[in-house]
Design an enzyme around this catalytic site. Structure first.
Site, mmCIF file in Angstrom:
data_model
loop_
_atom_site.group_PDB
_atom_site.id
_atom_site.type_symbol
_atom_site.label_atom_id
_atom_site.label_comp_id
_atom_site.label_asym_id
_atom_site.label_seq_id
_atom_site.Cartn_x
_atom_site.Cartn_y
_atom_site.Cartn_z
ATOM 1 C CG ASN A 220 48.808 -1.147 73.908
ATOM 2 O OD1 ASN A 220 49.088 -1.427 75.080
ATOM 3 N ND2 ASN A 220 47.982 -1.900 73.181
ATOM 4 C CE LYS B 280 44.573 -3.832 79.244
ATOM 5 N NZ LYS B 280 45.241 -5.128 79.039
ATOM 6 C CD GLU B 281 50.464 -4.437 73.846
ATOM 7 O OE1 GLU B 281 49.846 -5.311 73.217
ATOM 8 O OE2 GLU B 281 51.232 -3.609 73.291
ATOM 9 C CG ASP C 166 49.257 -6.565 63.501
ATOM 10 O OD1 ASP C 166 50.021 -6.820 64.446
ATOM 11 O OD2 ASP C 166 48.182 -7.156 63.310
#
Length: 329
Positions: free
Chosen positions: A208, A210-211, A280
């Site tokens: 995402n 942020k990651e 997921d």
């Protein structure tokens, strides 16, 4: 992004059935305790939760496997549990969801990863974890790799689901990716930030926003130009075939090797109720689509539709081929 014909998307969906996908990563038992708070404890300044409901679900890589099963695939799980009640419960839940557990090893020297969440009025009051973050014992890791190699003989795709609990070590990450590349089997990664830079030469990574920023060690910047620079940087850093950055209400941005500009997939969710487990679902549909002959763009479009469905459900949810077909325009 160029619109993909609905007919083509349905062809890919219908090819999901029976595809064997190997999921390697950290599995966990998610325990939810839900109730009401009407008073503060006389013993300490903490809320008293009157329990109304309690349930368990498979989390982490286990939820990826459950997602794949719901889509008609045949997931084979490669992971580790402890010699404890949590491990037995977790394996029982996964068997009930038709997940192949031949690659799940038992390690008596570590606990099964468990996350217990106490909730009141949709608000999390406290969470407590039972876990070990140490790399799995070398003998257990070797056992898991043998299981992986055996499963790979009939697999059509591989998912690496990294939650930083020790299943995916430097050594087996490299071995798994190398074996997949030799056999031309798509390998997709849901990364843990600590291992971000170790996933080189993969088919796709699905961080995402942020990651993605944390993965390159930079402070977030806004705007499309910043996202484009970010995606291209990750693509080059990992020498990956593609990077799919999931961006919540802004949809997804797909970066492919050899292409200067990203493809944008607009968000499809009409109402966002709960984003738990959406990542997921994205990696499950993406990998399954690639295993079914989809292009990266076709796979991204389908995973976006699937994500739009699960965020409209409560809790850690899954979707089905029928549900995805139902939302295709």
């Amino acid at each position: 992004m160029t619109n993909v014909p609905v007919k083509r998307l349905k062809e890919i969906l219908h090819a999901f059935n029976g595809k064997q996908i190997v999921v390697v990563g950290d599995i966990m038992l998610d325990h939810f305790i839900k109730g009401d708070v009407t008073r503060i404890s006389p013993e300490a300044p903490v809320p008293v939760v009157a329990v109304k409901k309690e349930f368990f679900v498979a989390g982490g890589a286990g939820n990826v496997a459950v997602n794949l099963s719901a889509l008609g695939a045949k997931p084979v799980l490669v992971s580790v549990v402890g010699d404890d009640l949590g491990g037995e419960m977790l394996k029982g839940f996964l068997r009930d969801k038709n997940v192949d557990l031949r690659g799940v090893a038992e390690d008596p020297n570590r606990p099964t990863t468990q996350k217990v969440r106490v909730m009141a009025e949709q608000q999390q009051i406290v969470r407590f974890d039972r876990e070990s973050k140490k790399t799995v014992d070398s003998s257990v890791g070797a056992q898991c790799m043998e299981s992986f190699k055996a499963a790979l003989k009939t697999a059509k795709g591989v998912v690496l689901s990294d939650y930083g609990k020790g299943m995916l070590s430097d050594h087996n990450i490299q071995d798994i990716i190398s074996l997949c590349r030799k056999k031309n089997i798509p390998v997709c990664v849901d990364p843990k930030i600590d291992n971000f830079k170790k996933y080189k030469h993969i088919t796709c990574m699905t961080p995402n926003t942020k990651e993605a920023w944390e993965g390159v060690g930079e402070s977030p910047r806004s705007g499309e130009e910043a996202i484009t620079e970010l995606g291209q940087k990750i693509l080059k850093m990992l020498d990956a075939d593609s990077i799919l950055i999931t961006r919540s209400a802004d949809g997804m941005s797909l970066f492919e090797k050899g292409k200067k500009s990203p493809s944008t997939v607009k968000a499809t969710a009409r109402e966002v109720f709960d984003v738990t487990g959406a990542g997921d679902t994205v990696i499950s549909v993406l990998t399954l689509a690639l295993a079914s002959g989809a292009t990266l763009q076709e796979a991204a479009v389908l995973s976006n539709f699937a994500a739009g469905i699960v965020v409209g459900k409560s809790g850690t949810a899954t979707t089905t081929v029928e549900e995805i077909e139902g939302v295709l325009a």
